[in-house]
Design a protein around this motif. Structure first.
Motif, short mmCIF file in Angstrom:
data_model
loop_
_atom_site.label_atom_id
_atom_site.label_comp_id
_atom_site.label_asym_id
_atom_site.label_seq_id
_atom_site.Cartn_x
_atom_site.Cartn_y
_atom_site.Cartn_z
N VAL A 222 0.84 -1.20 0.00
CA VAL A 222 0.00 0.00 0.00
C VAL A 222 0.88 1.25 0.00
CG1 VAL A 222 -1.69 1.32 1.31
CG2 VAL A 222 -1.93 -1.15 1.11
N GLU A 223 1.93 1.25 0.82
CA GLU A 223 2.82 2.41 0.87
C GLU A 223 3.50 2.64 -0.47
OE1 GLU A 223 4.24 2.68 5.53
OE2 GLU A 223 5.35 1.38 4.15
N SER A 224 3.85 1.57 -1.17
CA SER A 224 4.49 1.73 -2.47
C SER A 224 3.52 2.32 -3.50
CB SER A 224 5.05 0.40 -2.96
OG SER A 224 4.02 -0.54 -3.22
N VAL A 225 2.25 1.93 -3.40
CA VAL A 225 1.24 2.53 -4.28
C VAL A 225 1.11 4.03 -3.99
CG1 VAL A 225 -1.21 2.56 -4.88
CG2 VAL A 225 -0.04 0.38 -4.58
N ILE A 226 1.05 4.36 -2.70
CA ILE A 226 0.97 5.77 -2.30
C ILE A 226 2.20 6.53 -2.80
CG2 ILE A 226 0.95 7.33 -0.32
CD1 ILE A 226 -0.62 5.15 1.19
N SER A 227 3.37 5.93 -2.64
CA SER A 227 4.61 6.58 -3.09
C SER A 227 4.61 6.78 -4.60
CB SER A 227 5.82 5.75 -2.68
OG SER A 227 5.94 5.69 -1.28
N LEU A 228 4.04 5.83 -5.33
CA LEU A 228 4.00 5.96 -6.78
C LEU A 228 3.09 7.11 -7.20
CD1 LEU A 228 4.83 5.07 -9.53
CD2 LEU A 228 3.13 3.23 -9.44
N TYR A 229 1.92 7.20 -6.57
CA TYR A 229 1.04 8.34 -6.86
C TYR A 229 1.71 9.66 -6.49
CZ TYR A 229 -3.13 5.58 -7.94
OH TYR A 229 -4.04 4.74 -8.53
N LYS A 230 2.42 9.66 -5.37
CA LYS A 230 3.11 10.88 -4.93
C LYS A 230 4.21 11.25 -5.93
CE LYS A 230 6.03 12.58 -1.16
NZ LYS A 230 6.73 12.22 0.09
N SER A 231 4.98 10.25 -6.37
CA SER A 231 6.08 10.53 -7.31
C SER A 231 5.56 11.01 -8.66
CB SER A 231 6.95 9.28 -7.50
OG SER A 231 6.23 8.25 -8.15
N LEU A 232 4.33 10.62 -9.00
CA LEU A 232 3.72 11.10 -10.24
C LEU A 232 3.13 12.49 -10.09
CD1 LEU A 232 1.90 7.83 -11.38
CD2 LEU A 232 4.05 8.75 -12.25
N GLY A 233 3.19 13.04 -8.87
CA GLY A 233 2.65 14.38 -8.64
C GLY A 233 1.16 14.40 -8.44
N GLY A 234 0.58 13.28 -7.99
CA GLY A 234 -0.87 13.22 -7.82
C GLY A 234 -1.34 13.91 -6.56
N GLY A 235 -2.56 14.43 -6.61
CA GLY A 235 -3.15 15.06 -5.43
C GLY A 235 -3.67 16.46 -5.66
N TRP A 236 -3.74 16.91 -6.91
CA TRP A 236 -4.25 18.26 -7.18
C TRP A 236 -4.79 18.31 -8.60
CZ3 TRP A 236 -2.24 21.23 -11.19
CH2 TRP A 236 -1.09 20.72 -11.79
N SER A 237 -5.58 19.33 -8.86
CA SER A 237 -6.13 19.56 -10.19
C SER A 237 -5.96 21.05 -10.53
CB SER A 237 -7.61 19.18 -10.24
OG SER A 237 -8.37 20.01 -9.38
N GLU A 238 -6.27 21.42 -11.76
CA GLU A 238 -6.16 22.82 -12.17
C GLU A 238 -7.09 23.70 -11.34
OE1 GLU A 238 -4.08 24.32 -14.08
OE2 GLU A 238 -3.01 22.49 -14.64
N ALA A 239 -8.24 23.17 -10.96
CA ALA A 239 -9.16 23.93 -10.12
C ALA A 239 -8.52 24.26 -8.77
CB ALA A 239 -10.46 23.16 -9.92
N ASP A 240 -7.68 23.36 -8.27
CA ASP A 240 -7.00 23.61 -7.00
C ASP A 240 -6.02 24.76 -7.13
OD1 ASP A 240 -8.27 21.50 -5.61
OD2 ASP A 240 -6.89 20.05 -6.50
N ARG A 241 -5.37 24.90 -8.28
CA ARG A 241 -4.43 26.01 -8.48
C ARG A 241 -5.16 27.34 -8.36
NH1 ARG A 241 -1.96 24.49 -12.74
NH2 ARG A 241 0.15 24.21 -11.99
N GLU A 242 -6.34 27.42 -8.94
CA GLU A 242 -7.13 28.66 -8.84
C GLU A 242 -7.60 28.88 -7.41
OE1 GLU A 242 -10.27 28.11 -11.61
OE2 GLU A 242 -8.95 28.04 -13.37
N GLN A 243 -7.92 27.79 -6.71
CA GLN A 243 -8.41 27.91 -5.35
C GLN A 243 -7.32 28.38 -4.40
OE1 GLN A 243 -11.50 27.70 -4.62
NE2 GLN A 243 -11.37 27.87 -2.40
N VAL A 244 -6.08 28.10 -4.71
CA VAL A 244 -4.96 28.50 -3.85
C VAL A 244 -4.95 30.02 -3.67
CG1 VAL A 244 -2.45 28.73 -3.77
CG2 VAL A 244 -3.48 26.53 -4.28
#
Length: 507
Positions: A469-491
């Protein structure tokens, strides 16, 4: 003289309007990247976007934790993204950068100030006009009153201020990207802490089962010993197994509390805030979950990572700093003017005779300061070279993190599969050893060893599942997952809200 002044002013306006700016124009650097990830084929691919509505990789990356289908995890990550203190600090830095950007914009516009003054003055009798006051031709003591408007405008002839604005924009973009990078980290660490709590809960359950089994063995052995059917060695070995099993339990419970506390920090709360959510989730560690397919061209994934984007934006800002420094080699032209009223009493303050004004350009040139300017330029170029190396390092590091995460995922899946087989064999060995012992074929030591091997295999399988599970999480993290373009505007919206809240707190 007046004609020359008009010509100089006209020329300055023409140069400023031409848009020319001193210093190197920024070009996004190209970093060599491998054609594909080395171990990409070891990741089970996930379906891409189709007309039937299958979720695309980009959508999965934005909210990758939803692929675990765990409502409690969804709530915790959304809570962390809304309340995490590190995220709030990053958003505050966006507010700071936007303030500096507004200052840079203001430097390109004229400035004006309303001036009002009044008071009582005494003239000197010892200067050039002292005789007038000494002879009574003019009053030595008098009131004075002034009101007017002072303005100035530095013409950005050589583009130094435009470069400063360019750098401020890039720094603001970098601050926004750092917030998104923090989102990536917070989401991943929240999921990691959540599943660590689950794994420790399962390990505690294994330990409790082991303790219960050990107690049963102690009871059985004690009865056999009392009847003279077993030697004392069997009893002491059973008691030692029980003590070892009981010794592990407090360590696991302390580790779980530590993981729960870490989760509380990530979600911006306290230990008790997440208790109910963790106790009622009831979700075991996920197994064999599909993950987003690794794209054929890693350059797209690397550019998606906000930490890489932030490094690129900082490089653009440091490139603009060179233009700001180079502009110091050239003269600065400032148009200044003032208009207002001046009188010795308020009755005569407003009137045509009290009007005074001045207008004209001012030129300043650091003509004899070239060595210092050269040092500033060299320093700016050094900072740009440093940031270029940092940007290149960020891309290399990003590729390495993806490769490492893929290798960890592939290895942990295979390890988990082998340990599952080992657990099944250990269960069968334990059952057969008990039957053999009851039949008098083997010693009790072999029964204890079989039970110990089963407990170890059960515990190791839980640890292996957590690693997967941690390796899956690390893979998503290394791919830069966790945000969308809408989040950039919300920042930007959230950064402004932080400033408003702070203003309200200050009254």
């Amino acid at each position: 003289m007046r004609n020359r002044l008009m010509k100089a002013t006209t020329l300055s306006f023409a140069l400023a309007a031409s848009g020319c700016a001193i210093g190197p124009d920024y070009q996004t650097p190209t970093s060599p990247l491998p054609a594909a990830f080395e171990l990409a084929q070891s990741v089970p691919p996930r379906a891409r976007q189709t007309e039937d509505g299958v979720v695309s990789d980009d959508t999965v990356l934005a909210h990758w934790w939803t692929t675990f289908e765990d409502p409690a995890l969804d709530v915790l990550i959304e809570r962390a993204l809304a309340q995490n203190p590190d995220l709030s600090q990053a958003q505050a830095r966006v507010a700071q950068a936007r303030g500096i950007l507004r200052l840079a914009k203001g430097d390109l516009a004229p400035s004006a100030a309303l001036v009002a003054a009044g008071g009582y003055q005494q003239a000197s009798l010892e200067d050039q006009t002292g005789g007038l006051f000494a002879d009574g031709l003019a009053p030595r003591h008098s009131d004075f009153y002034q009101v007017g408007l002072d303005s100035s405008w530095e013409l950005d002839v050589f583009g130094g201020r435009r470069r400063a604005l360019e750098g401020a924009k890039a720094d603001t973009d970098a601050a926004i990207e750092r917030v998104l990078a923090s989102r990536v980290i917070v989401a991943a660490e929240t999921a990691r802490a959540y599943y660590t709590v689950h794994a420790l809960t399962q390990r505690i359950a294994v330990a409790e089962r082991s303790i219960e089994t050990a107690r049963e063995l102690v009871s059985l052995t004690s009865q056999r010993f009392d009847k003279g059917l077993s030697p004392r060695l069997d009893l002491t070995q059973a008691q030692a197994l029980l003590a070892n099993s009981e010794a592990l339990l407090p360590q696991l419970e302390a580790a779980r509390t530590e993981a729960e506390s870490g989760l509380a920090v990530l979600t911006g709360g306290y230990l008790q805030d997440n208790k109910g959510l963790l106790q009622n989730s009831g979700h075991p560690l996920p197994t064999d979950k599909p993950i987003a397919a690794v794209m054929d061209a890693p350059v797209d994934i690397i550019r998606h990572r906000p930490d890489v984007r932030a490094a690129e934006r900082r490089l653009a800002a440091r490139n603009a700093d060179i233009g700001v420094a180079v502009a110091e080699y050239f003269p600065k032209i400032t148009l200044g003017g003032a208009v207002g009223y001046s009188a010795l009493d308020t009755n005569n303050l407003v009137g045509s005779d009290a009007i005074q004004y001045s207008v004209g350009p001012r030129i300043s040139w650091r003509l004899f300061d070239q060595v210092r300017i050269a040092g500033q330029v060299a320093s700016a170029r050094g900072r740009r070279a440093e940031q270029l190396a940092a940007y290149q390092a960020s891309t290399v590091k990003a590729v390495a993190e993806v490769e490492t995460a893929i290798a960890a995922y592939d290895g942990s899946r295979r390890t988990e599969s082998k340990l599952r087989t080992s657990l099944e064999a250990a269960e069968e060995t334990r059952d057969l050893s008990r039957l053999a012992y009851d039949g008098g074929v083997i010693s009790f030591l072999q029964v204890i060893d079989a039970q110990r091997q089963l407990d170890v295999a059960d515990d190791q399988l839980v640890i292996a599942r957590l690693r997967t599970v941690e390796s899956v999480i690390s893979l998503y993290k290394s791919l830069g997952g966790g945000w969308s373009e809408a989040d950039r505007e919300q920042v930007v919206v959230q950064a402004a809200e932080l400033v408003r809240k702070d203003r309200r707190r200050q009254g």
